[in-house]
Design a protein around this motif. Structure first.
Motif, short mmCIF file in Angstrom:
data_model
loop_
_atom_site.label_atom_id
_atom_site.label_comp_id
_atom_site.label_asym_id
_atom_site.label_seq_id
_atom_site.Cartn_x
_atom_site.Cartn_y
_atom_site.Cartn_z
N ARG A 18 56.61 61.53 10.76
CA ARG A 18 56.45 61.48 11.76
C ARG A 18 55.07 60.40 11.94
NH1 ARG A 18 55.09 66.83 14.17
NH2 ARG A 18 53.86 65.29 16.17
N ILE A 19 55.04 59.46 13.54
CA ILE A 19 54.89 57.81 12.86
C ILE A 19 53.10 58.20 12.42
CG2 ILE A 19 54.21 56.33 13.82
CD1 ILE A 19 56.44 55.99 13.06
N ALA A 20 52.47 57.75 11.71
CA ALA A 20 50.87 58.06 11.03
C ALA A 20 50.10 57.26 11.75
CB ALA A 20 51.39 57.95 9.41
N SER A 21 50.18 56.04 11.93
CA SER A 21 49.12 55.69 13.04
C SER A 21 49.79 54.84 14.27
CB SER A 21 48.63 53.87 12.14
OG SER A 21 48.11 53.64 12.69
N PRO A 22 49.72 55.24 15.21
CA PRO A 22 49.90 54.62 16.93
C PRO A 22 49.37 54.12 17.12
CG PRO A 22 50.12 57.40 16.66
CD PRO A 22 49.17 57.01 15.11
N ALA A 23 50.15 52.97 17.93
CA ALA A 23 49.15 51.75 17.88
C ALA A 23 48.04 52.21 18.99
CB ALA A 23 49.89 50.85 19.15
N ARG A 24 48.45 53.05 20.30
CA ARG A 24 47.57 53.56 20.87
C ARG A 24 46.72 54.21 20.83
NH1 ARG A 24 47.56 52.50 26.49
NH2 ARG A 24 47.05 54.98 26.82
N TRP A 25 46.48 54.71 18.95
CA TRP A 25 45.18 55.87 18.57
C TRP A 25 43.92 55.03 18.58
CZ3 TRP A 25 42.90 59.73 18.76
CH2 TRP A 25 42.02 60.45 17.54
N PRO A 26 42.82 55.06 19.28
CA PRO A 26 41.91 54.06 18.77
C PRO A 26 41.24 54.37 17.89
CG PRO A 26 41.60 55.81 21.15
CD PRO A 26 42.58 55.67 20.84
N ALA A 27 40.86 52.59 17.32
CA ALA A 27 39.21 53.56 16.77
C ALA A 27 38.34 54.09 16.24
CB ALA A 27 39.59 51.30 16.10
N ARG A 28 37.53 53.75 17.16
CA ARG A 28 36.42 55.07 17.72
C ARG A 28 37.24 56.52 18.46
NH1 ARG A 28 33.17 51.00 22.30
NH2 ARG A 28 33.13 49.25 20.63
N ALA A 29 37.61 56.84 18.06
CA ALA A 29 38.79 57.75 18.53
C ALA A 29 38.95 58.53 17.00
CB ALA A 29 39.99 58.01 19.21
N ASN A 30 39.39 57.27 15.87
CA ASN A 30 39.40 58.10 15.19
C ASN A 30 38.69 57.94 14.05
OD1 ASN A 30 41.89 57.63 12.92
ND2 ASN A 30 40.53 56.46 11.72
N VAL A 62 35.73 61.94 22.94
CA VAL A 62 35.09 60.15 22.37
C VAL A 62 36.45 60.09 22.79
CG1 VAL A 62 34.88 59.21 20.08
CG2 VAL A 62 33.34 60.65 20.46
N ALA A 63 37.33 60.85 22.40
CA ALA A 63 39.04 60.10 22.10
C ALA A 63 39.30 59.67 23.58
CB ALA A 63 40.23 61.20 21.92
N LYS A 64 38.49 61.14 24.38
CA LYS A 64 39.38 60.42 25.74
C LYS A 64 38.32 59.24 26.34
CE LYS A 64 39.84 65.37 27.50
NZ LYS A 64 39.21 66.59 28.12
N ALA A 65 37.53 59.19 26.24
CA ALA A 65 37.08 57.72 26.60
C ALA A 65 37.11 57.02 26.09
CB ALA A 65 35.23 58.10 26.17
N GLU A 66 37.27 57.25 24.59
CA GLU A 66 38.07 56.03 24.19
C GLU A 66 39.62 55.83 25.16
OE1 GLU A 66 37.21 53.09 22.16
OE2 GLU A 66 35.62 54.49 23.43
N ILE A 67 40.34 56.79 24.96
CA ILE A 67 42.23 56.40 26.03
C ILE A 67 41.89 55.90 27.17
CG2 ILE A 67 43.90 57.26 26.65
CD1 ILE A 67 43.36 59.44 24.36
N ASP A 68 40.69 56.42 27.89
CA ASP A 68 40.50 56.02 29.17
C ASP A 68 40.27 53.89 29.30
OD1 ASP A 68 41.19 58.35 30.14
OD2 ASP A 68 39.16 59.01 30.25
N ARG A 69 38.97 54.06 28.15
CA ARG A 69 38.46 52.47 28.71
C ARG A 69 40.25 51.50 28.12
NH1 ARG A 69 37.64 49.30 25.03
NH2 ARG A 69 37.93 50.44 22.83
N GLN A 70 40.86 52.15 27.43
CA GLN A 70 41.71 51.56 27.21
C GLN A 70 42.72 51.24 28.09
OE1 GLN A 70 42.51 52.32 22.45
NE2 GLN A 70 44.40 53.67 23.40
N ASP A 71 42.46 51.82 28.69
CA ASP A 71 43.50 52.02 30.07
C ASP A 71 42.50 50.53 31.56
OD1 ASP A 71 45.50 52.63 28.64
OD2 ASP A 71 45.02 54.53 29.15
N ARG A 72 41.55 50.93 31.18
CA ARG A 72 41.35 49.96 32.58
C ARG A 72 40.91 48.85 32.19
NH1 ARG A 72 36.40 53.76 31.39
NH2 ARG A 72 35.57 52.20 30.11
#
Length: 415
Positions: free
Chosen positions: A366-378, A405-415
């Motif tokens: 399994r891919i350990a660290s997806p590029a789209r996984w945000p640092a603050r979510a982690n 937190v993860a939802k907010a960070e993922i949404d922020r990335q896409d803005r």
């Protein structure tokens, strides 16, 4: 294990990870380098790596290259450098979407040429954001559960195949000066968070990468098992070295250790045939065994004084120099080369525990660290897991907060 069987095993790994038939190498080099390029590495624990990468840098004909070795908190040092500095020109890391959004790194698709299909497809995908590649994988790493068969047999314990069996084995293997399991001095919070999610059939992100993948009651169940490990008294804490070093297992401080494939040579040197390996076990029949698959990749700082020169150097080292790539992956510990055409040279993985690990990657990687996984979510998830495991905080409430937190960070990335 014969050479032909070894070749088939590596082809199976390649098939799982999206590798297709190799094409010819593009050996043209773009641009020319004037002055000095600065190349950063984290401090590898394997003997010989530092000398090797300095030798590679000295052999580069296009520019003078200075290698900087970075012990300590390498990730924080890279984050600071990318925000403020033209140094390093080239560095190793795993691509983060925030670096791309903030234009701190540059696309590298044009470096691959005809070699693209020779790289592990899923690794390239893990270094890709918005359809552009930002890192050239250097080698494939994974982590597994090492154990001493003799100690398990003496305690009447079977190799654990479920998380509950792992909890029980950790308790029963603890005797005298030996603890049952070492998974880092934080008790596994750092390295077992993703495997625990995978054990429950979950992940850090949803399949489309647009939402957290752990917004599910089974996540609380899985992380509750880490709490049980902490309560059981069998975890080794406060070891002289952390999980990435094999010292605790080599020195007999623990009967089992979660650590990297790269440590296989040191572990077998210490314990001979008394070494077994396992994937992280499934939570239950609805979950899955797993091993994390990842790779440090060579990346180029967008603030570099000469981006074209830095890219030319990366192409020379990680696309054109097959001998350097094989040596880097196989001579200083056990790793899989990042390219199919080089995989057969990994002799240390042709039999014994090495062959078993190849099978785990094939079946359960399994891919350990997806590029789209945000640092603050982690950070939010890691903090939640730490409070659950180490302080006994309620898993449901902690994970609800981490999901938000993860939802907010993922949404922020896409803005």
């Amino acid at each position: 294990m014969g050479a032909e069987l070894s070749r088939r095993s590596f082809l199976a790994v390649a098939g799982l990870l999206g590798l297709t038939t190799a094409c010819g190498s593009d050996t043209g080099r773009e641009g020319s380098a004037e002055g000095t390029l600065r190349h950063w590495y984290h401090a590898y624990g394997e003997d010989g790596v530092q000398d090797a990468v300095r030798r590679y840098a000295a052999a580069y004909p296009g520019a003078r290259v200075e290698v900087q070795w970075n012990p300590g908190d390498y990730d924080s040092k890279v984050l600071t450098a990318l925000q403020n500095s033209a140094v390093p020109d080239v560095f190793e890391a795993q691509v983060k979407v925030d670096w791309v959004r903030q234009r701190q790194v540059v696309p590298l698709d044009d470096l691959l040429g005809g070699t693209r299909e020779d790289f592990v497809g899923t690794l390239l995908e893990s270094q890709t954001v918005d359809g552009a590649l930002y890192g050239i994988p250097q080698a494939i790493d994974t982590q597994v559960l090492y154990y001493r068969p003799s100690l398990l047999e003496r305690a009447g314990v079977a190799p654990p195949r479920t998380v509950d069996e792992l909890v029980e084995a950790t308790r029963r293997l603890t005797a005298g000066g030996v603890r049952g399991l070492f998974a880092g001095n934080d008790g596994g919070v750092g390295v077992l968070t993703a495997p625990l999610l995978w054990s429950a059939g979950l992940d850090l992100l949803s399949e489309d990468g647009e939402a957290p993948g752990f917004d599910d009651p089974r996540a609380a169940t899985a992380f509750g098992k880490l709490r049980e490990l902490h309560q059981g008294g069998g975890l080794l804490l406060g070891a002289p070295t952390d999980w990435a070093d094999p010292g605790a297992f080599v020195d007999g401080l623990a009967a089992m250790q979660w650590t990297g494939l790269w440590n296989l040579p040191k572990i077998t040197e210490a314990h001979g045939d008394d070494v077994g390996v396992l994937p992280f076990p499934r939570l239950d029949d609805a979950g899955a065994d797993s091993v994390p698959v990842g790779a440090f990749s060579a990346m180029v700082n967008a603030r570099s004084a000469d981006v074209d020169a830095a890219k030319a150097y990366v192409k020379w080292l990680w696309v054109e120099q097959a001998d350097h790539q094989v040596e880097f992956a196989t001579a200083f510990g056990a790793h899989l080369p990042a390219r199919k055409s080089l995989a057969e040279r990994a002799e240390s993985l042709r039999d014994g525990p090495g062959r078993d690990v190849v099978g785990f990657v094939t079946d359960s990687g399994r891919i350990a660290s997806p590029a789209r996984w945000p640092a603050r979510a982690n950070t939010a998830l890691s903090d939640a897991v730490s409070r659950i495991a180490r302080e006994g905080a309620g898993a449901e409430g902690e994970l609800r907060a981490a999901v938000e937190v993860a939802k907010a960070e993922i949404d922020r990335q896409d803005r």
